[in-house]
Design a protein around this motif. Structure first.
Motif, mmCIF file in Angstrom:
data_model
loop_
_atom_site.group_PDB
_atom_site.id
_atom_site.type_symbol
_atom_site.label_atom_id
_atom_site.label_comp_id
_atom_site.label_asym_id
_atom_site.label_seq_id
_atom_site.Cartn_x
_atom_site.Cartn_y
_atom_site.Cartn_z
ATOM 1 N N GLY A 49 0.823 -1.203 0.000
ATOM 2 C CA GLY A 49 0.000 0.000 0.000
ATOM 3 C C GLY A 49 0.857 1.253 0.000
ATOM 4 O O GLY A 49 2.082 1.201 0.123
ATOM 5 N N GLY A 50 0.191 2.385 -0.161
ATOM 6 C CA GLY A 50 0.914 3.642 -0.153
ATOM 7 C C GLY A 50 0.114 4.748 -0.795
ATOM 8 O O GLY A 50 -1.095 4.613 -1.005
ATOM 9 N N LEU A 51 0.809 5.840 -1.102
ATOM 10 C CA LEU A 51 0.208 7.008 -1.727
ATOM 11 C C LEU A 51 0.504 6.975 -3.229
ATOM 12 O O LEU A 51 1.655 6.777 -3.640
ATOM 13 N N VAL A 52 -0.539 7.170 -4.027
ATOM 14 C CA VAL A 52 -0.382 7.157 -5.477
ATOM 15 C C VAL A 52 -1.259 8.248 -6.071
ATOM 16 O O VAL A 52 -2.314 8.587 -5.512
ATOM 17 N N GLN A 53 -0.823 8.808 -7.174
ATOM 18 C CA GLN A 53 -1.601 9.850 -7.843
ATOM 19 C C GLN A 53 -2.759 9.247 -8.634
ATOM 20 O O GLN A 53 -2.681 8.085 -9.061
ATOM 21 N N PRO A 54 -3.816 10.008 -8.835
ATOM 22 C CA PRO A 54 -4.917 9.521 -9.674
ATOM 23 C C PRO A 54 -4.407 9.079 -11.044
ATOM 24 O O PRO A 54 -3.562 9.740 -11.642
ATOM 25 N N THR A 81 -8.435 5.895 -8.758
ATOM 26 C CA THR A 81 -9.110 7.172 -8.513
ATOM 27 C C THR A 81 -9.226 7.381 -7.006
ATOM 28 O O THR A 81 -8.974 6.466 -6.208
ATOM 29 N N SER A 82 -9.658 8.577 -6.637
ATOM 30 C CA SER A 82 -9.821 8.869 -5.212
ATOM 31 C C SER A 82 -10.836 7.942 -4.563
ATOM 32 O O SER A 82 -10.779 7.703 -3.354
ATOM 33 N N GLU A 83 -11.759 7.422 -5.354
ATOM 34 C CA GLU A 83 -12.768 6.493 -4.827
ATOM 35 C C GLU A 83 -12.151 5.170 -4.374
ATOM 36 O O GLU A 83 -12.810 4.397 -3.667
ATOM 37 N N ASP A 84 -10.945 4.894 -4.797
ATOM 38 C CA ASP A 84 -10.266 3.661 -4.400
ATOM 39 C C ASP A 84 -9.498 3.814 -3.083
ATOM 40 O O ASP A 84 -8.935 2.835 -2.586
ATOM 41 N N THR A 85 -9.465 5.007 -2.529
ATOM 42 C CA THR A 85 -8.794 5.223 -1.253
ATOM 43 C C THR A 85 -9.490 4.439 -0.157
ATOM 44 O O THR A 85 -10.703 4.581 0.061
ATOM 45 N N ALA A 86 -8.728 3.586 0.514
ATOM 46 C CA ALA A 86 -9.298 2.712 1.539
ATOM 47 C C ALA A 86 -8.179 1.907 2.186
ATOM 48 O O ALA A 86 -7.049 1.890 1.701
ATOM 49 N N VAL A 87 -8.541 1.241 3.263
ATOM 50 C CA VAL A 87 -7.675 0.187 3.799
ATOM 51 C C VAL A 87 -8.072 -1.108 3.089
ATOM 52 O O VAL A 87 -9.255 -1.463 3.052
ATOM 53 N N GLN A 145 -4.200 -7.766 8.401
ATOM 54 C CA GLN A 145 -4.295 -6.574 9.240
ATOM 55 C C GLN A 145 -4.640 -5.327 8.436
ATOM 56 O O GLN A 145 -4.996 -4.300 9.011
ATOM 57 N N GLY A 146 -4.536 -5.402 7.128
ATOM 58 C CA GLY A 146 -4.885 -4.280 6.268
ATOM 59 C C GLY A 146 -3.689 -3.450 5.863
ATOM 60 O O GLY A 146 -2.697 -3.351 6.589
ATOM 61 N N THR A 147 -3.802 -2.854 4.681
ATOM 62 C CA THR A 147 -2.773 -1.937 4.191
ATOM 63 C C THR A 147 -3.466 -0.729 3.572
ATOM 64 O O THR A 147 -4.442 -0.878 2.833
ATOM 65 N N GLN A 148 -2.973 0.454 3.888
ATOM 66 C CA GLN A 148 -3.627 1.679 3.446
ATOM 67 C C GLN A 148 -3.240 2.012 2.007
ATOM 68 O O GLN A 148 -2.054 2.024 1.656
ATOM 69 N N VAL A 149 -4.246 2.319 1.211
ATOM 70 C CA VAL A 149 -4.045 2.844 -0.145
ATOM 71 C C VAL A 149 -4.693 4.220 -0.207
ATOM 72 O O VAL A 149 -5.881 4.361 0.073
ATOM 73 N N THR A 150 -3.911 5.207 -0.555
ATOM 74 C CA THR A 150 -4.410 6.569 -0.676
ATOM 75 C C THR A 150 -4.133 7.078 -2.084
ATOM 76 O O THR A 150 -2.989 7.065 -2.539
ATOM 77 N N VAL A 151 -5.206 7.498 -2.750
ATOM 78 C CA VAL A 151 -5.091 8.031 -4.104
ATOM 79 C C VAL A 151 -5.358 9.526 -4.035
ATOM 80 O O VAL A 151 -6.475 9.961 -3.755
ATOM 81 N N SER A 152 -4.309 10.299 -4.271
ATOM 82 C CA SER A 152 -4.421 11.749 -4.126
ATOM 83 C C SER A 152 -3.313 12.419 -4.907
ATOM 84 O O SER A 152 -2.203 11.889 -5.027
ATOM 85 N N SER A 153 -3.631 13.610 -5.409
ATOM 86 C CA SER A 153 -2.611 14.408 -6.092
ATOM 87 C C SER A 153 -1.938 15.356 -5.117
ATOM 88 O O SER A 153 -1.025 16.092 -5.499
#
Length: 123
Positions: A9-14, A87-93, A115-123
């Motif tokens: 998981g991690g931070l990724v751009q749209p 997309t931002s709609e995919d942001t979730a654990v 235990q889950g992994t965070q995915v954040t979709v954001s610019s």
């Protein structure tokens, strides 16, 4: 018993991509159907994808169909979720899941969770 550990998981751009991995330990990995679920802030956990014990016939939620691909490598005790066109709609654990019964797992009745992994979709 099976223990599940997610990574990737991690931070990724749209529009970007990520690949999640889930490695299992414990009893025989190939005995379990495997799946991915996700939970966004303020929302219930939802089904994303499942794959059979042998790696055949993947199934997807409509919201990810055509963008996400689930796969598994039984020799490595690992299931993957390739996520494209995020997309931002995919942001979730994102949670890995394992169960003997695939249909009930898709309805949220899961025997084993990671235990889950965070995915954040954001610019």
């Amino acid at each position: 018993q099976v223990q599940l550990v997610e990574s990737g998981g991690g931070l990724v751009q749209p529009g970007g991509s990520l690949r999640l991995s889930c490695t299992a330990s414990g009893r025989t990995f190939s005995s379990y159907h495997m799946g991915w679920f996700r939970q966004a802030p303020g929302k219930e956990r939802e089904f994303v994808a499942t794959i059979s014990r042998s790696g055949d016939s993947p199934r997807y939620a409509d919201s990810v169909k055509g963008r996400f691909t689930i796969s598994r490598d039984n020799a490595k005790n690992t299931v993957y979720l390739q996520m494209n066109s995020l997309t931002s709609e995919d942001t979730a654990v994102y949670y890995c899941a394992a169960d003997y019964l695939r249909t009930s797992m898709e309805r949220g009745r899961v025997g084993y969770w990671g235990q889950g992994t965070q995915v954040t979709v954001s610019s």
